[in-house]
Design a protein around this motif. Sequence first.
Motif, PDB file in Angstrom:
ATOM      1  N   GLY A  42     -18.672  14.698   5.668  1.00 12.43           N
ATOM      2  CA  GLY A  42     -19.552  13.544   5.480  1.00 12.43           C
ATOM      3  C   GLY A  42     -18.880  12.206   5.746  1.00 12.43           C
ATOM      4  N   THR A  43     -17.912  12.180   6.639  1.00  9.89           N
ATOM      5  CA  THR A  43     -17.192  10.956   6.951  1.00  9.89           C
ATOM      6  C   THR A  43     -16.776  10.999   8.409  1.00  9.89           C
ATOM      7  OG1 THR A  43     -15.415   9.500   6.189  1.00  9.89           O
ATOM      8  CG2 THR A  43     -14.928  11.859   6.221  1.00  9.89           C
ATOM      9  N   SER A  44     -16.299   9.907   8.908  1.00  3.53           N
ATOM     10  CA  SER A  44     -15.810   9.869  10.291  1.00  3.53           C
ATOM     11  C   SER A  44     -14.310  10.135  10.297  1.00  3.53           C
ATOM     12  CB  SER A  44     -16.090   8.502  10.913  1.00  3.53           C
ATOM     13  OG  SER A  44     -15.260   7.517  10.325  1.00  3.53           O
ATOM     14  N   ARG A  60      -8.728   6.754   4.423  1.00  2.55           N
ATOM     15  CA  ARG A  60      -8.739   7.259   3.048  1.00  2.55           C
ATOM     16  C   ARG A  60      -7.439   8.000   2.749  1.00  2.55           C
ATOM     17  NH1 ARG A  60     -12.694   8.565  -0.799  1.00  2.55           N
ATOM     18  NH2 ARG A  60     -14.340   7.929   0.640  1.00  2.55           N
ATOM     19  N   VAL A  61      -7.016   8.855   3.656  1.00  2.00           N
ATOM     20  CA  VAL A  61      -5.801   9.636   3.454  1.00  2.00           C
ATOM     21  C   VAL A  61      -4.586   8.720   3.343  1.00  2.00           C
ATOM     22  CG1 VAL A  61      -4.249  11.315   4.559  1.00  2.00           C
ATOM     23  CG2 VAL A  61      -6.718  11.764   4.451  1.00  2.00           C
ATOM     24  N   GLU A  62      -4.561   7.668   4.123  1.00  2.00           N
ATOM     25  CA  GLU A  62      -3.436   6.721   4.065  1.00  2.00           C
ATOM     26  C   GLU A  62      -3.357   6.007   2.712  1.00  2.00           C
ATOM     27  OE1 GLU A  62      -4.060   4.280   7.510  1.00  2.00           O
ATOM     28  OE2 GLU A  62      -3.239   5.796   8.860  1.00  2.00           O
ATOM     29  N   GLU A  63      -4.448   5.996   1.939  1.00  2.00           N
ATOM     30  CA  GLU A  63      -4.462   5.380   0.610  1.00  2.00           C
ATOM     31  C   GLU A  63      -3.875   6.285  -0.470  1.00  2.00           C
ATOM     32  OE1 GLU A  63      -8.535   4.310  -0.052  1.00  2.00           O
ATOM     33  OE2 GLU A  63      -8.460   2.670   1.404  1.00  2.00           O
ATOM     34  N   ASP A  64      -3.690   7.559  -0.170  1.00  2.00           N
ATOM     35  CA  ASP A  64      -3.078   8.469  -1.133  1.00  2.00           C
ATOM     36  C   ASP A  64      -1.643   7.991  -1.397  1.00  2.00           C
ATOM     37  OD1 ASP A  64      -1.883  10.567  -2.544  1.00  2.00           O
ATOM     38  OD2 ASP A  64      -2.398  12.099  -1.073  1.00  2.00           O
ATOM     39  N   PHE A  91     -14.737  14.749  -0.672  1.00  2.00           N
ATOM     40  CA  PHE A  91     -13.896  15.925  -0.880  1.00  2.00           C
ATOM     41  C   PHE A  91     -14.739  17.045  -1.490  1.00  2.00           C
ATOM     42  CE2 PHE A  91      -9.875  13.119  -1.578  1.00  2.00           C
ATOM     43  CZ  PHE A  91      -9.868  12.791  -0.235  1.00  2.00           C
ATOM     44  N   LEU A  92     -14.592  18.236  -0.924  1.00  2.00           N
ATOM     45  CA  LEU A  92     -15.296  19.420  -1.416  1.00  2.00           C
ATOM     46  C   LEU A  92     -14.370  20.363  -2.181  1.00  2.00           C
ATOM     47  CD1 LEU A  92     -17.292  20.278   1.810  1.00  2.00           C
ATOM     48  CD2 LEU A  92     -18.190  19.210  -0.261  1.00  2.00           C
ATOM     49  N   MET A  93     -13.084  20.345  -1.822  1.00  2.00           N
ATOM     50  CA  MET A  93     -12.116  21.253  -2.423  1.00  2.00           C
ATOM     51  C   MET A  93     -10.732  20.651  -2.241  1.00  2.00           C
ATOM     52  SD  MET A  93      -9.552  23.738  -1.701  1.00  2.00           S
ATOM     53  CE  MET A  93      -9.625  23.653   0.060  1.00  2.00           C
ATOM     54  N   ALA A  94      -9.880  20.847  -3.220  1.00  2.00           N
ATOM     55  CA  ALA A  94      -8.477  20.468  -3.107  1.00  2.00           C
ATOM     56  C   ALA A  94      -7.660  21.542  -3.798  1.00  2.00           C
ATOM     57  CB  ALA A  94      -8.223  19.108  -3.760  1.00  2.00           C
ATOM     58  N   GLY A  95      -6.506  21.827  -3.239  1.00  3.17           N
ATOM     59  CA  GLY A  95      -5.650  22.837  -3.839  1.00  3.17           C
ATOM     60  C   GLY A  95      -4.250  22.777  -3.278  1.00  3.17           C
ATOM     61  N   TRP A 106      -6.711   9.265  -6.849  1.00  2.00           N
ATOM     62  CA  TRP A 106      -7.181   9.198  -5.466  1.00  2.00           C
ATOM     63  C   TRP A 106      -8.068  10.404  -5.151  1.00  2.00           C
ATOM     64  CZ3 TRP A 106      -5.794  12.644  -1.503  1.00  2.00           C
ATOM     65  CH2 TRP A 106      -6.201  12.282  -0.229  1.00  2.00           C
ATOM     66  N   LEU A 107      -7.644  11.604  -5.559  1.00  2.00           N
ATOM     67  CA  LEU A 107      -8.465  12.803  -5.368  1.00  2.00           C
ATOM     68  C   LEU A 107      -9.811  12.664  -6.086  1.00  2.00           C
ATOM     69  CD1 LEU A 107      -5.938  15.746  -5.806  1.00  2.00           C
ATOM     70  CD2 LEU A 107      -7.240  15.204  -3.738  1.00  2.00           C
ATOM     71  N   GLN A 108      -9.772  12.225  -7.333  1.00  2.00           N
ATOM     72  CA  GLN A 108     -10.991  12.075  -8.120  1.00  2.00           C
ATOM     73  C   GLN A 108     -11.989  11.156  -7.420  1.00  2.00           C
ATOM     74  OE1 GLN A 108     -11.825  13.858 -10.778  1.00  2.00           O
ATOM     75  NE2 GLN A 108     -13.820  12.863 -10.797  1.00  2.00           N
ATOM     76  N   LYS A 109     -11.504  10.057  -6.887  1.00  2.00           N
ATOM     77  CA  LYS A 109     -12.370   9.125  -6.164  1.00  2.00           C
ATOM     78  C   LYS A 109     -13.010   9.814  -4.958  1.00  2.00           C
ATOM     79  CE  LYS A 109     -12.342   4.699  -3.765  1.00  2.00           C
ATOM     80  NZ  LYS A 109     -11.533   3.608  -3.223  1.00  2.00           N
ATOM     81  N   GLY A 110     -12.240  10.612  -4.231  1.00  2.00           N
ATOM     82  CA  GLY A 110     -12.785  11.347  -3.085  1.00  2.00           C
ATOM     83  C   GLY A 110     -13.878  12.316  -3.492  1.00  2.00           C
TER      84      GLY A 110
END
Length: 95
Positions: free
Chosen positions: A53-55, A62-66, A35-39, A25-29
Amino acid sequence: MYVVLLKFSEKRAEAGRLMDGHRAWLQKGFEEGVFLMAGSLQPKAGGAILAHGTSPEALRRRVEEDPLVAEDVVRAEILEIDPSRTDPRLAFLAA
């Protein structure tokens, strides 16, 4: 710009079985440029994502799909930031 906080729930022990799906899911973002950064939130409290770059509605969906969110292993909080000043390296965020 958005900060997404993913904080572990009482179901934290179930995270391991969902991590492959979470990573996909992160990779797709990242691949879609949202997604610019994850940690990780320390100490081992969950995770955080910097998105743009999204609404708000599209990011919420998108977050609910995680898988971690869908299975209530983490609880998501989305913070919207309207940048008024940035370092020149991050000027694209203010556009």
